[in-house]
Design an enzyme around this catalytic site. Structure first.
Site, PDB file in Angstrom:
ATOM      1  N   GLY A  46       0.835  -1.192   0.000  1.00  0.00           N
ATOM      2  CA  GLY A  46       0.000   0.000   0.000  1.00  0.00           C
ATOM      3  C   GLY A  46       0.869   1.240   0.000  1.00  0.00           C
ATOM      4  N   GLN A  51       3.009   9.902   1.212  1.00  0.00           N
ATOM      5  CA  GLN A  51       4.317   9.273   1.379  1.00  0.00           C
ATOM      6  C   GLN A  51       5.294   9.629   0.262  1.00  0.00           C
ATOM      7  OE1 GLN A  51       2.253   5.297   2.160  1.00  0.00           O
ATOM      8  NE2 GLN A  51       4.233   5.054   3.174  1.00  0.00           N
ATOM      9  N   CYS A  92       5.642  -0.313   7.277  1.00  0.00           N
ATOM     10  CA  CYS A  92       5.346   0.872   6.485  1.00  0.00           C
ATOM     11  C   CYS A  92       6.563   1.236   5.651  1.00  0.00           C
ATOM     12  CB  CYS A  92       4.977   2.021   7.421  1.00  0.00           C
ATOM     13  SG  CYS A  92       4.554   3.556   6.575  1.00  0.00           S
ATOM     14  N   LEU A  93       6.322   1.574   4.395  1.00  0.00           N
ATOM     15  CA  LEU A  93       7.424   1.983   3.525  1.00  0.00           C
ATOM     16  C   LEU A  93       8.084   3.270   4.024  1.00  0.00           C
ATOM     17  CD1 LEU A  93       5.872   1.183   0.021  1.00  0.00           C
ATOM     18  CD2 LEU A  93       7.520  -0.168   1.344  1.00  0.00           C
ATOM     19  N   HIS A 134      -4.618   1.948   7.376  1.00  0.00           N
ATOM     20  CA  HIS A 134      -3.232   2.403   7.503  1.00  0.00           C
ATOM     21  C   HIS A 134      -2.956   3.531   6.505  1.00  0.00           C
ATOM     22  CE1 HIS A 134       1.223   1.527   7.995  1.00  0.00           C
ATOM     23  NE2 HIS A 134       1.200   2.201   6.848  1.00  0.00           N
ATOM     24  N   GLU A 135      -3.368   3.326   5.245  1.00  0.00           N
ATOM     25  CA  GLU A 135      -3.106   4.322   4.205  1.00  0.00           C
ATOM     26  C   GLU A 135      -3.954   5.581   4.405  1.00  0.00           C
ATOM     27  OE1 GLU A 135      -0.464   3.887   2.604  1.00  0.00           O
ATOM     28  OE2 GLU A 135      -0.258   1.756   2.989  1.00  0.00           O
ATOM     29  N   HIS A 138      -2.281   7.868   6.712  1.00  0.00           N
ATOM     30  CA  HIS A 138      -1.260   8.701   6.059  1.00  0.00           C
ATOM     31  C   HIS A 138      -1.876   9.971   5.490  1.00  0.00           C
ATOM     32  CE1 HIS A 138       2.444   6.431   6.267  1.00  0.00           C
ATOM     33  NE2 HIS A 138       1.855   5.342   5.822  1.00  0.00           N
TER      34      HIS A 138
END
Length: 170
Positions: A46, A51, A92-93, A134-135, A138
């Site tokens: 994701g 991000q 997480c990236l 989660h996204e 962000h």
């Protein structure tokens, strides 16, 4: 398509609240394509536009093993469908190399626009439900480390700051 730079915690730009997309046009579709390429290359499941330092409400997700189920959520709106919570390990990236348990609702309804700009609605559960929550966090300037204790969050921040300093001096 292009691979975009992913911002990493504790970069303050990750705390920016994303603005709604006014029109799904070629620029947004190109952003979606670039986000997929970036996410797959990372690799991740994701990615939110925040991000990659684009502060618009765009999310791409693909939880398949072979990158065959790409999902696009533009201007997503979430509604929990249960009071039952599920604990799942998240990574997480933007917080590379760290995984911690986070508790979230196990079923959600999401309303959004697709890559084509058409509205849709889906009920998600399991990994997809966790991923969309989660996204969406962000897009609201929140990271999964915000669910952790101050001690854990500070430990992660210090380790990543050290890595960033080492990379900058190399």
């Amino acid at each position: 398509m292009a691979i975009l730079t992913i911002l990493e915690f504790p970069d303050t730009r990750l705390r920016t609240v994303a603005k709604p997309v006014a029109e799904v046009d070629e620029r947004i579709r190109q952003l979606v394509d670039d986000m997929f390429e970036t996410m797959y290359a990372a690799p991740g499941i994701g990615l939110a536009a925040t991000q990659v330092n684009v502060h618009e409400r765009v999310i791409v997700i693909d939880v398949s093993d072979d990158n065959s189920e790409p999902l696009v959520f533009i201007n997503p709106e979430l509604e929990p469908l249960t009071d039952e919570l599920e604990e799942m390990q998240e990574g997480c990236l933007s917080v590379p190399g760290f995984y911690e348990n986070v508790v979230r609702p196990e079923r959600v309804r999401v309303k959004a626009l697709g890559r084509d700009g058409q509205p849709f609605e889906r009920v998600l559960e399991g990994l997809l439900a966790v991923c969309i929550q989660h996204e969406c966090d962000h897009l609201n300037g929140k990271l999964f480390v915000d669910y952790l204790s101050n001690l854990k969050r500070n430990r992660i921040r210090k380790k990543l700051e050290k890595i960033h300093r080492t990379q900058a001096s190399a």
